[in-house]
Design an enzyme around this catalytic site. Sequence first.
Site, PDB file in Angstrom:
ATOM      1  N   LYS A   1     -20.502  14.336   7.368  1.00  0.00           N
ATOM      2  CA  LYS A   1     -20.533  13.104   6.584  1.00  0.00           C
ATOM      3  C   LYS A   1     -19.169  12.423   6.606  1.00  0.00           C
ATOM      4  CE  LYS A   1     -19.472  15.536   2.270  1.00  0.00           C
ATOM      5  NZ  LYS A   1     -19.866  15.793   0.875  1.00  0.00           N
TER       6      LYS A   1
ATOM      7  N   ARG B   1     -24.976  16.719 -10.656  1.00  0.00           N
ATOM      8  CA  ARG B   1     -24.573  15.622  -9.775  1.00  0.00           C
ATOM      9  C   ARG B   1     -25.799  15.082  -9.054  1.00  0.00           C
ATOM     10  NH1 ARG B   1     -20.048  16.223  -5.029  1.00  0.00           N
ATOM     11  NH2 ARG B   1     -21.758  17.400  -4.080  1.00  0.00           N
TER      12      ARG B   1
ATOM     13  N   TYR C   1      11.033  -1.585  -1.591  1.00  0.00           N
ATOM     14  CA  TYR C   1      10.700  -2.353  -2.787  1.00  0.00           C
ATOM     15  C   TYR C   1      11.290  -1.709  -4.038  1.00  0.00           C
ATOM     16  CZ  TYR C   1       7.170  -5.130  -0.290  1.00  0.00           C
ATOM     17  OH  TYR C   1       6.518  -5.983   0.560  1.00  0.00           O
TER      18      TYR C   1
ATOM     19  N   MET D   1       2.607  -0.889   2.262  1.00  0.00           N
ATOM     20  CA  MET D   1       1.312  -0.943   2.922  1.00  0.00           C
ATOM     21  C   MET D   1       1.378  -0.506   4.385  1.00  0.00           C
ATOM     22  SD  MET D   1      -1.332  -4.144   3.357  1.00  0.00           S
ATOM     23  CE  MET D   1      -1.547  -4.354   1.596  1.00  0.00           C
TER      24      MET D   1
END
Length: 347
Positions: free
Chosen positions: A33, A128, A242, A290
């Site tokens: 998965k 679940r 930053y 990022m």
Amino acid sequence: MSAPLLTLDLDALADNWRRLAQLSGSETGATVKADGYGLGASRAARRLAEAGARSFFVALAEEGLAIRKVLGNGPRIFVFSGHMAGDAAMLRELGLIPLINSAEQMARHAETLPDHPFGIQLDSGMNRLGMEAPEWAAVRQIALQTAPQLVMSHLACADEPAHEMNARQRDMFIEMTAGLDAPRSLAATGGMLLGRDYHFELSRPGVGLYGGLPFEGAKPVVHAALPVIQIRDVEPGETVGYGNTWTAARPSRIATVAAGYADGIHRALSHKLQLWAGDTPCPTVGRISMDLIGVDVTDLPDEPEALDLLNAHQTIDNLADVAGTIGYEILTSLGARYKRRYLGGGA
């Protein structure tokens, strides 16, 4: 190299499957998965099939498409989410086996795909997915009339071998499946390591295939290298990144690498993460942004072209410990910008 690079060892993946299969006295499947835990489901499934896996597990029917394309019609593909509304055509055309989670799904399957194979998912205490004992009792006779391919449940605490929940769920699963002829499955990677009392007729390892805990004997499957874009001199008192959160205390050489939180390197790793130049750790400096990370390479004898995020010294679980998470999240967070290079059979 202008983008980060993942090198994926398909032979290590297959070897991990074989070593886990040796623990089991029954069939061993494979969970692929989330795009093979982020590493490429089609490549992973094909190599695992070559190693001997015949039952595969995905989370959603949509994930079954890529798997079926490479596996052909023989191997079974089970869908954890069961038979969702609108899935009938895909389940039928791809030959996917939904793991029915509720009486509602049971009715939907009977109405739309009455002759199509299915499995059953039971809730043995995790709360679940799956049918609890009263709901299962209400549909059990109807379900068994059409011979489910598998009856399964999922352990909540298998990564903690001494946790009393493991035995409690095992006993509940045995009670809920008493008298069944259908094959049963309770164990994923952690459950397989608890012993054969948890294996039943089919085990379905996941993260251990890809080199993750709790399978301590797993071979590493993924290596990640981050290219260096630029190296600059930073004087004492100057800052990097930053927010001016890191200040140089000595004359420093700072490399900027082409990766960041868009590539699954969590911002929470700022001021904690180390990258590696061969066998030498290099601390990151300033905030992870990022697309870019600053790394102190002052003590290296040569300027590196790339630095390693994942290697023999820093596995997915080592990195997860630093980030305060688990190896599963590290693997599945590796973003689409990585170039992927596959090694071994099926590459």
